[in-house]
Design a protein around this motif. Sequence first.
Motif, PDB file in Angstrom:
ATOM      1  N   ASP A   1       0.989  53.219  10.077  1.00 16.52           N
ATOM      2  CA  ASP A   1      -0.006  54.458  10.513  1.00 16.52           C
ATOM      3  C   ASP A   1      -1.114  53.995  10.819  1.00 16.52           C
ATOM      4  N   TYR A   2      -1.616  52.654  10.436  1.00 12.31           N
ATOM      5  CA  TYR A   2      -3.065  52.181  10.815  1.00 12.31           C
ATOM      6  C   TYR A   2      -3.175  50.742  11.735  1.00 12.31           C
ATOM      7  N   ASN A   3      -2.150  50.631  12.065  1.00 10.57           N
ATOM      8  CA  ASN A   3      -2.185  49.247  13.099  1.00 10.57           C
ATOM      9  C   ASN A   3      -2.713  47.962  12.453  1.00 10.57           C
ATOM     10  N   LEU A   4      -2.494  47.985  11.264  1.00 10.04           N
ATOM     11  CA  LEU A   4      -3.276  46.807  10.686  1.00 10.04           C
ATOM     12  C   LEU A   4      -2.176  45.614  10.322  1.00 10.04           C
ATOM     13  N   VAL A   5      -2.839  44.364  10.644  1.00  7.52           N
ATOM     14  CA  VAL A   5      -1.984  43.179  10.474  1.00  7.52           C
ATOM     15  C   VAL A   5      -2.157  42.585   9.047  1.00  7.52           C
ATOM     16  N   PHE A   6      -1.120  42.453   8.365  1.00  7.55           N
ATOM     17  CA  PHE A   6      -1.507  41.540   6.868  1.00  7.55           C
ATOM     18  C   PHE A   6      -0.808  40.407   6.765  1.00  7.55           C
ATOM     19  N   ASN A   7      -1.011  39.458   5.915  1.00  5.50           N
ATOM     20  CA  ASN A   7      -0.502  38.319   5.498  1.00  5.50           C
ATOM     21  C   ASN A   7      -0.615  38.208   4.045  1.00  5.50           C
ATOM     22  N   ILE A   8       0.219  38.287   3.270  1.00  5.63           N
ATOM     23  CA  ILE A   8       0.478  38.141   1.943  1.00  5.63           C
ATOM     24  C   ILE A   8      -0.013  36.747   1.515  1.00  5.63           C
ATOM     25  N   LEU A   9      -0.745  36.593   0.633  1.00  2.00           N
ATOM     26  CA  LEU A   9      -1.369  35.067   0.137  1.00  2.00           C
ATOM     27  C   LEU A   9      -0.825  34.873  -1.187  1.00  2.00           C
ATOM     28  N   GLN A  10      -0.692  35.796  -2.065  1.00  8.31           N
ATOM     29  CA  GLN A  10      -0.311  36.082  -3.146  1.00  8.31           C
ATOM     30  C   GLN A  10       0.164  37.404  -3.732  1.00  8.31           C
ATOM     31  N   ALA A  11       1.190  37.282  -4.715  1.00 12.40           N
ATOM     32  CA  ALA A  11       1.580  38.668  -4.984  1.00 12.40           C
ATOM     33  C   ALA A  11       2.287  38.199  -6.463  1.00 12.40           C
ATOM     34  N   LYS A  12       1.799  39.001  -7.388  1.00 11.75           N
ATOM     35  CA  LYS A  12       2.520  38.959  -8.867  1.00 11.75           C
ATOM     36  C   LYS A  12       2.876  40.326  -9.284  1.00 11.75           C
ATOM     37  N   ILE A  13       4.022  40.421  -9.565  1.00 12.02           N
ATOM     38  CA  ILE A  13       4.533  41.693  -9.775  1.00 12.02           C
ATOM     39  C   ILE A  13       5.393  41.616 -11.095  1.00 12.02           C
ATOM     40  N   ILE A  14       4.896  42.650 -11.940  1.00  9.10           N
ATOM     41  CA  ILE A  14       5.698  42.481 -13.353  1.00  9.10           C
ATOM     42  C   ILE A  14       6.137  43.608 -13.721  1.00  9.10           C
ATOM     43  N   PRO A  15       7.605  44.133 -13.943  1.00 11.55           N
ATOM     44  CA  PRO A  15       7.972  45.145 -14.245  1.00 11.55           C
ATOM     45  C   PRO A  15       7.348  45.997 -15.387  1.00 11.55           C
ATOM     46  N   ASN A  16       6.938  47.354 -15.131  1.00 10.36           N
ATOM     47  CA  ASN A  16       5.786  48.002 -16.029  1.00 10.36           C
ATOM     48  C   ASN A  16       4.627  47.804 -16.271  1.00 10.36           C
ATOM     49  N   GLU A  17       4.440  46.745 -15.352  1.00 10.01           N
ATOM     50  CA  GLU A  17       2.894  46.490 -15.331  1.00 10.01           C
ATOM     51  C   GLU A  17       2.166  46.720 -14.205  1.00 10.01           C
ATOM     52  N   GLU A  18       0.783  46.591 -13.846  1.00  8.80           N
ATOM     53  CA  GLU A  18       0.240  46.566 -12.892  1.00  8.80           C
ATOM     54  C   GLU A  18       0.514  45.352 -11.929  1.00  8.80           C
ATOM     55  N   GLY A  19       0.658  45.755 -10.791  1.00  8.90           N
ATOM     56  CA  GLY A  19       0.943  44.634  -9.976  1.00  8.90           C
ATOM     57  C   GLY A  19      -0.381  44.232  -9.139  1.00  8.90           C
ATOM     58  N   VAL A  20      -0.400  43.017  -8.651  1.00  8.63           N
ATOM     59  CA  VAL A  20      -1.537  42.356  -7.983  1.00  8.63           C
ATOM     60  C   VAL A  20      -0.961  41.734  -6.982  1.00  8.63           C
ATOM     61  N   MET A  21      -1.697  42.273  -5.735  1.00 12.20           N
ATOM     62  CA  MET A  21      -1.338  41.311  -4.404  1.00 12.20           C
ATOM     63  C   MET A  21      -2.574  41.073  -3.615  1.00 12.20           C
ATOM     64  N   VAL A  22      -2.813  39.684  -2.983  1.00 16.86           N
ATOM     65  CA  VAL A  22      -3.842  39.046  -2.527  1.00 16.86           C
ATOM     66  C   VAL A  22      -3.326  39.213  -1.022  1.00 16.86           C
ATOM     67  N   LEU A  23      -4.240  39.846  -0.182  1.00 13.42           N
ATOM     68  CA  LEU A  23      -3.584  40.155   1.562  1.00 13.42           C
ATOM     69  C   LEU A  23      -4.909  39.708   2.297  1.00 13.42           C
ATOM     70  N   GLU A  24      -4.585  39.058   3.263  1.00 13.07           N
ATOM     71  CA  GLU A  24      -5.701  39.025   4.463  1.00 13.07           C
ATOM     72  C   GLU A  24      -5.207  39.967   5.352  1.00 13.07           C
ATOM     73  N   LEU A  25      -6.085  41.010   5.566  1.00 14.12           N
ATOM     74  CA  LEU A  25      -5.972  42.229   6.359  1.00 14.12           C
ATOM     75  C   LEU A  25      -6.912  42.371   7.512  1.00 14.12           C
ATOM     76  N   SER A  26      -6.244  42.587   8.580  1.00 15.09           N
ATOM     77  CA  SER A  26      -7.327  42.699   9.959  1.00 15.09           C
ATOM     78  C   SER A  26      -6.768  44.045  10.812  1.00 15.09           C
ATOM     79  N   GLY A  27      -7.549  44.466  11.465  1.00 20.16           N
ATOM     80  CA  GLY A  27      -7.415  45.677  12.567  1.00 20.16           C
ATOM     81  C   GLY A  27      -8.771  46.126  12.835  1.00 20.16           C
TER      82      GLY A  27
END
Length: 135
Positions: free
Chosen positions: A26-52
């Motif tokens: 929808d926004y023509n953005l390019v992303f690169n996931i640098l880090q992701a931490k997903i724990i069930p039933n908790e907040e997720g944290v994701m570090v992205l490099e985003l460009s557009g």
Amino acid sequence: MKKKRIVLHFPHKLIDKPIAYHLVKDYNLVFNILQAKIIPNEEGVMVLELSGKDKEYADGIKFLQRQGIKVQTLSRDVKRNEKRCTHCGACIAVCPTDALRVDRKTMEVIFDINECIACELCVPACPPRAMEVKF
Ligand code: SF4
Ligand code: SF4
């Protein structure tokens, strides 16, 4: 054109939603996931490099915020003062991305700026204060 490293904090109800897909489609953005931490039933944290393109980048960020995602920009950089570093290795255990790691040939600690997400965890962990935050 905008290119930034951002941290997304998203509530657990959004963890299985195709958020990144919408950024691309929808926004023509390019992303690169640098880090992701997903724990069930908790907040997720994701570090992205985003460009557009500027407008699409801004609209994409608004879209994330509308979903209830907290967006934090990593505007600071971390650098190493090479004169101070003693290659003691104390920083390696705290670095989540392996930006700090041992070169097996020289047995020195490498600082790979391309892998660094500026989380600053290494700054207090370094005994001679060789890791510095650059504003
Ligand atoms: S903790 Fe500091 S001195 Fe030790 S290797 Fe890491 S940057 Fe160098
Ligand atoms: S700030 Fe330090 S701990 Fe965080 S990713 Fe960069 S080098 Fe690793």
